[in-house]
Structure formats: C-alpha cells, structure tokens
Design an enzyme around this catalytic site. Sequence first.
Site, PDB file in Angstrom:
ATOM      1  CB  CYS B 166      -0.979  -0.064   1.151  1.00  0.00           C
ATOM      2  SG  CYS B 166      -1.996  -1.553   0.993  1.00  0.00           S
ATOM      3  CG  HIS B 304      -0.946   4.394   5.235  1.00  0.00           C
ATOM      4  ND1 HIS B 304      -1.089   4.110   3.893  1.00  0.00           N
ATOM      5  CD2 HIS B 304      -1.155   3.215   5.892  1.00  0.00           C
ATOM      6  CE1 HIS B 304      -1.362   2.815   3.744  1.00  0.00           C
ATOM      7  NE2 HIS B 304      -1.407   2.255   4.935  1.00  0.00           N
ATOM      8  CG  HIS B 340      -6.248   0.977   2.029  1.00  0.00           C
ATOM      9  ND1 HIS B 340      -5.440   1.471   1.016  1.00  0.00           N
ATOM     10  CD2 HIS B 340      -5.407   0.363   2.906  1.00  0.00           C
ATOM     11  CE1 HIS B 340      -4.189   1.157   1.257  1.00  0.00           C
ATOM     12  NE2 HIS B 340      -4.138   0.485   2.395  1.00  0.00           N
TER      13      HIS B 340
END
Lengths: 83, 415
Positions: B166, B304, B340
């Site tokens: 990610c 994040h 996400h």
Amino acid sequence: MTRPEIRTAIIDILSDIAPDEDYAQLKDDVSFREQLSMDSMDMLDIVLELRKQFKLQIPEADYPNLVSMQSTLDYLEPLLADK
Amino acid sequence: MDRTAENQRIVITGIGLAAPNGNTLAEYRRALLEGQSGVEAYEIRYFGKTVAGVCHFDNLKYESRRELRRGTRAGSIAVYCANEAVADSGIDWESFPKERVGVYLGITEHGNVETENEIYQIKQYEYDCSFWSHHHNPRTVANNPAGEVTLNMKITGPHYTLGAACAAGNAGLIQGLQQLRLGEVDLALAGGVSESIHTFGIFAAFAAEGALARHADPARASRPFDTARNGIVVSEGGAVYTLERLSDAKARGARIYGEIVGYGMNSDATDFILPNASRQAECMRKALASARLAPSEIDIVNTHATATVSGDAIEIEALRSVFAECPETYVNNTKSFIGHAMGAAGVLELAGNLPSFQDGIVHPTINVDELDPKCAFPTLVLNKPLEGKDIRVILNNSFGMVGINAVLIVAKYEE
C-alpha cells in the site's frame, strides 16, 4: 443444429469477442481477420467458446477451418448435426 | 549532484484520476470539501455482502469494448488515468516523442482478480484446464496495468509496475522522479492503480485478520482515528501524474501543481502485518532531510491511517515523535472518504490535497464521532474543512504490508 442456427451462434460468439463490429455487413466468404478487427488471440477465443458452448474439442490442426464464416460453417455443420 | 538545478527539480504538471467519489481532480476535491464519501454497499462472489469504494468513470472514453474485454480492470483504470493526465498537462501529445515517455505504476497486488476468474470458469467444467483462457498470462503479468497504457497510447519508452503493497503509489512517483533525474525519459506517467475490490480473497483475508470494516451505513464505514473504527474499506481506483523536469515544464509554459521536493523509503524489518512507529518516523525524517525542511515547515501531513485499531495508533505515535512541536502542521486523512485504494492510495490521497496550494483549505478526516485518545493529535482536522490557511508544503505518508514505507513531500511551486 441447422446451418442458420450455427451461423447465429457464431455471430453471438463473435459479438462477445469483438463487440464493436457491425455483423449485419459480415461477408461469409471473406476471412474474419480481413473484415473484423481480430487477431490470433481472438481466434483462440472462438475455439474456447465452441468448447464451452458445444463441448467441441477442436484439434489445433483444424484451426484453419475457422478462418471465415463459410469455412467455419462447413467445418461445424457435420459436427453439430445432432446437437 | 546538484538537486537545485532545474533539470534535477521534478514537478507535477498533470493529474488524471479515478476515485470512488470523483472522476476528475475537480470533482474529487469538491467531494472532499463537501464531505461526500465514495464508499457504497458491495457484494462479491463467495464472500457476500460488504462495503467498498467503487469507481464510476467512463471506461469507454479511451478504450473500445474489445480492448476492455481483452484487458484487466487495473489496466482500464490505468488507461483512463494516463490519458486524463496527459490531456490535463497540456502537452502536445501528438508530436511528443513516445520513446522518451516512461510509465511507472505502483500496485499492491495484481493477478488475483484474473486468477480467481479463471478458476471460477473452469469450476463450471469440473476443473478441466482446457477451459482456462489464453488471456490469463497477458492479464496477470505484473507489468500488465502499465503495459496496457503503452499499448493504448502507443508509448515506446520503458514501462513497469512497482509492487510495494500500500506504499506503491508513492513508490511509483519516486520511480518516475528518479528516472527523470537520470535522464532516462523526458516525461514520466507515474502513480498507482488498484482493482482489488474484484478479488474476493482480499475481503476474506482482511476479515480473517479482523481488519475489514463493517457498518450499516457504507458512507460511515471508513473511520480512521474514531473509537468505533473496525477496519479497512477496500477500494479500487487510480491516479497518474505527468512528471517533468522543471526546465522542460518551464520551457513549454506548463501549469505546475507542485514540486516533489523530498521523499523517503525504508523497511520495517519487524513484522508481516503490524507497522512499526519507529521506522515510520525514520522514513518521515528521511523525506524531510531530502527536502531540507524542518518538521515545522510542513503545512499538511496526509496520513496513511486505514482505520485498523492498531495501525492508526501506531502512525499517530510516529507523528508525535516527528511533529511534536509543530502547532501549524495540520493532519488529515483521505481514506475516511474513499476507503483504502491500495496501490492507488498514496497518489489519490496526495492528489486530493494538492488543491490546498490554491484554495488554502485543509480537507478533514470525516466519520470521527469520538476521537480515540490513542489517536489524539493537537492539529488533527476533524469532520469539517479548515479554511484560510497558507498551504505551501504537504507530506504524504504511505505504508504497506511486510513493512514497506514511502513518504513524499510536495511543495507549492513559485517562480
């Protein structure tokens, strides 16, 4: 299956593989690749779909029979006669 | 090497994106300022009902139906974003030498969707492998999404993807920057993409580790920093930027969104899943050092945080160590709106914040009804935008599984 029924089934398969084409104008005696935007991967899709829909295992040596609508129908008609 | 020379300074001159709540930067920014979530009810085979961030861009804008059928969803997203970025940049694309263009796209994973689809297909035929598609290999090679961009846009320069979990979107931008500095290309199409909502495996795996979001109202499911957060909302999406050397951008009179003034990448080397606050802090310091900036010079930290119970608290712990004495450094989170987006997360989230250089607004973190004390930070922007700020520098965090961290710092460009 009759020859016209097989032709309709092939048009359905082609419409899925190359959905942007106009099949009303398809010339049966001209190769698919000459008149449709198709390549060798698309031709393999025809083989795969025939396998899925009609349980036809077409040997690689017979692939050239699928070059045009006319040759495809000539090849498939006896194979699908009792389907 | 002199990083202040104009042929070593790398700027963002175009942005193309597909977000769950916007198909252009303007739409997306409006949604972020108006509190519009892009998360919706979603269902996928085997796993069943869940929530996800789903994109609704026009996938026939740049591709034929035949091309769409041949390729992958990640490829389709990449093609849309790359074309939009080039159009947005104002580059004379027709005459631009295509061998001088590089495509560098971050991916969290690729091939799961296509493999699951094939197995589902052959299951209908008692697992007879003669029903396995010949399209499987070109769809699942790891370079697929970047390669589809080159096929569509007739780009003959290098292309590849960067597998960086990610953190991949930021890794894509860093790669583009480095290749421009090395002189390998004159234009980089860099960013990240994700098709992850089309694999049931990712939902099942997050659920198995107790890290998949659940909420009766999909729009309220992604809730970083909130006491009631219960996991990740999986999203699809993409963002591709045109990156150029400042000297080239100035020569053609390009509009400049911002300059990438610093970056850092490192590895936790501690755990497959759990992040590491010390390594995250080190990565942020590394980026600050490369930008030659003090923490107090950062105006926005875009976190994040994915809304997992442990991950959010660990990132705030890292922020506390780096930004302890920074009363004017505002902290926000974009996943609260879009979920996400995996390989696209870093670049989509950065894109959502770049307009702050012009409008002076910090978009909020939404869905925080009760702030978790473990996630408390004095300058968190919660639930409503913060207006009237002079935003000049943004730090963007992206962290991924198996311990990979990528931090970018982008500054407003001024003559």
